[in-house]
Design an enzyme around this catalytic site. Sequence first.
Site, PDB file in Angstrom:
ATOM      1  CB  SER A   9      -0.732  -0.267   1.474  1.00 33.77           C
ATOM      2  OG  SER A   9      -1.492   1.233   1.267  1.00 33.77           O
ATOM      3  CE1 TYR A  38      -4.727  -1.990   5.214  1.00 31.57           C
ATOM      4  CE2 TYR A  38      -3.451  -0.120   4.922  1.00 31.57           C
ATOM      5  CZ  TYR A  38      -4.465  -1.194   4.310  1.00 31.57           C
ATOM      6  OH  TYR A  38      -4.376  -0.877   2.908  1.00 31.57           O
TER       7      TYR A  38
HETATM    8  P1  NAD Z   1     -11.469  -6.021   0.242  1.00 31.04           P
HETATM    9  O1  NAD Z   1     -12.404  -5.480   1.678  1.00 31.04           O
HETATM   10  O2  NAD Z   1     -12.080  -5.979  -1.470  1.00 31.04           O
HETATM   11  O3  NAD Z   1     -11.453  -7.450  -0.213  1.00 31.04           O
HETATM   12  C1  NAD Z   1     -10.264  -8.313   1.097  1.00 31.04           C
HETATM   13  C2  NAD Z   1     -10.381  -9.683   0.657  1.00 31.04           C
HETATM   14  O4  NAD Z   1      -9.588 -10.207   1.702  1.00 31.04           O
HETATM   15  C3  NAD Z   1     -11.780 -10.409   0.691  1.00 31.04           C
HETATM   16  O5  NAD Z   1     -11.507 -11.239  -0.688  1.00 31.04           O
HETATM   17  C4  NAD Z   1     -11.721 -10.844   1.419  1.00 31.04           C
HETATM   18  O6  NAD Z   1     -13.074 -12.274   1.919  1.00 31.04           O
HETATM   19  C5  NAD Z   1     -10.478 -11.427   2.179  1.00 31.04           C
HETATM   20  N1  NAD Z   1     -10.146 -11.746   3.426  1.00 31.04           N
HETATM   21  C6  NAD Z   1     -10.190 -10.770   4.644  1.00 31.04           C
HETATM   22  N2  NAD Z   1     -10.009 -11.192   5.673  1.00 31.04           N
HETATM   23  C7  NAD Z   1      -9.691 -12.851   5.579  1.00 31.04           C
HETATM   24  C8  NAD Z   1      -8.764 -13.687   5.673  1.00 31.04           C
HETATM   25  N3  NAD Z   1      -8.860 -13.153   6.915  1.00 31.04           N
HETATM   26  N4  NAD Z   1      -9.038 -14.653   4.701  1.00 31.04           N
HETATM   27  C9  NAD Z   1      -8.581 -14.623   4.166  1.00 31.04           C
HETATM   28  N5  NAD Z   1      -9.938 -13.840   3.078  1.00 31.04           N
HETATM   29  C10 NAD Z   1     -10.068 -12.273   3.606  1.00 31.04           C
HETATM   30  O7  NAD Z   1     -10.061  -5.150  -0.010  1.00 31.04           O
HETATM   31  P2  NAD Z   1      -9.254  -4.566  -1.332  1.00 31.04           P
HETATM   32  O8  NAD Z   1      -9.149  -3.160  -0.725  1.00 31.04           O
HETATM   33  O9  NAD Z   1      -9.774  -5.342  -2.371  1.00 31.04           O
HETATM   34  O10 NAD Z   1      -7.469  -5.341  -0.115  1.00 31.04           O
HETATM   35  C11 NAD Z   1      -7.075  -5.784  -0.938  1.00 31.04           C
HETATM   36  C12 NAD Z   1      -5.449  -5.189  -0.497  1.00 31.04           C
HETATM   37  O11 NAD Z   1      -5.040  -4.258  -0.865  1.00 31.04           O
HETATM   38  C13 NAD Z   1      -5.465  -5.257   0.879  1.00 31.04           C
HETATM   39  O12 NAD Z   1      -4.060  -6.343   1.490  1.00 31.04           O
HETATM   40  C14 NAD Z   1      -5.504  -4.620   1.258  1.00 31.04           C
HETATM   41  O13 NAD Z   1      -4.482  -3.638   2.087  1.00 31.04           O
HETATM   42  C15 NAD Z   1      -4.217  -3.576  -0.149  1.00 31.04           C
HETATM   43  N6  NAD Z   1      -4.499  -1.699  -0.279  1.00 31.04           N
HETATM   44  C16 NAD Z   1      -5.941  -1.476  -0.590  1.00 31.04           C
HETATM   45  C17 NAD Z   1      -6.113  -0.631  -1.163  1.00 31.04           C
HETATM   46  C18 NAD Z   1      -7.739   0.115  -1.392  1.00 31.04           C
HETATM   47  O14 NAD Z   1      -7.424   1.402  -1.222  1.00 31.04           O
HETATM   48  N7  NAD Z   1      -8.767  -0.506  -1.637  1.00 31.04           N
HETATM   49  C19 NAD Z   1      -4.942   0.306  -0.723  1.00 31.04           C
HETATM   50  C20 NAD Z   1      -3.987  -0.023  -0.786  1.00 31.04           C
HETATM   51  C21 NAD Z   1      -3.382  -1.002  -0.808  1.00 31.04           C
END
Ligand code: NAD
Length: 260
Positions: free
Chosen positions: A142, A155
Amino acid sequence: MIQGRNAIITGSTSGIGRGIALKLAADGTRVMINGFGEDTDIADLLAELEKLSGKKPFYSPADMSDPAQIEAMMALAENELGDVDILVNNAGIQFVSPIEDFPTDKWNQIIAINLSAAFHTTKAVVPGMKSRGWGRIINLASAHSLVASPYKSAYVAAKHGIAGLTKTVALEVAEHGITVNAVSPGYVLTPLVEAQIPATAKARGISEKDVIQTVMLSNQPTRKFVEIEDVAAAVAFLCSDTAKGITGSNMTVDGGWTAQ
Ligand code: NAD
C-alpha cells in the site's frame, strides 16, 4: 507470458484481489481464489474465471489469520493446481482508531492477515519455485508501506512490514529465477475503503464527504481513486517473463501520492 502458469491469489473474492484473479485468468493462468463471501457469488466468480482462462479454477475458504488453515490451503493448491508458479498475497483488512482506543484483538488480526499470512504462504511456495527455477511472488502492500496516516497504526505497521519481507525474500531467492515484489496502491474504491469512510469521519470529527475529498483524494495528486484494473495490470506485468529483472521493488500505483 504467464500463459500456462498456476497462481494463488489470497483474498480474491472481492475488490483488488478479485480484479487480479480475473486479469491473470484472462492472461491464461489457472487460478486458486480465496476469501470470504456468499456461495453464489463465489460460484459465479469461478464460472467467470473458467470462461476467461479455459482452465478449471479452485477456491479455498482458508482464513488467512490462521496458520493451520493457510497450511491446508497450500496443500490443496499443490493437489489441485499442481505447481504453484505465482503467489499473490493480497488478503487484507483495515481498522481505523486512535492508538489509545485501538483494540488489541484488531491489532493482532491485522498483523496476522496483512503480514504474517504472507510469511506462511511464501515459506510454503519457495521450495517448489526454487526446484523449478521460476517463481513470482507479489505482495499487495500500500502507499501505507511508504508513508503513514494517523489512526491506522496496525495497518501502517503491517504494510511497512510486508515491504521489508518483500525485500528480504527477494534477496534470498534472487539466484533461483524467482522475483519478489510489492505493489503499493493508493486509494481504490473497494469494500475495504468504503467501510473505513464512516470510521475515519468519526475519528477526525468530519463528514463522510470530507473524508473522501480532504483525507483520501487530497493525498492523490490525480484527485481520482486508483482503479482495480490499474493495480491488476501492474501485478500481471510483474508476473511476466519480461519483468524477470525486477525484484525487491515496491511499485507504487498511487496516483502520485508518495511522490510528494
Ligand atoms: P476488500 O475488502 O475488497 O477485499 C479483501 C479480500 O480479502 C476479500 O476477498 C476478503 O474476503 C478477503 N479477506 C479478508 N479477511 C480475510 C481472511 N481472514 N482470510 C482470507 N481472506 C480474507 O479489500 P481491497 O481493498 O481489495 O484490499 C485488497 C488488498 O489491497 C489489501 O491487502 C489492502 O490492504 C490492499 N490495499 C487496498 C487499497 C484500497 O484503497 N482499497 C489501497 C492499498 C492497498
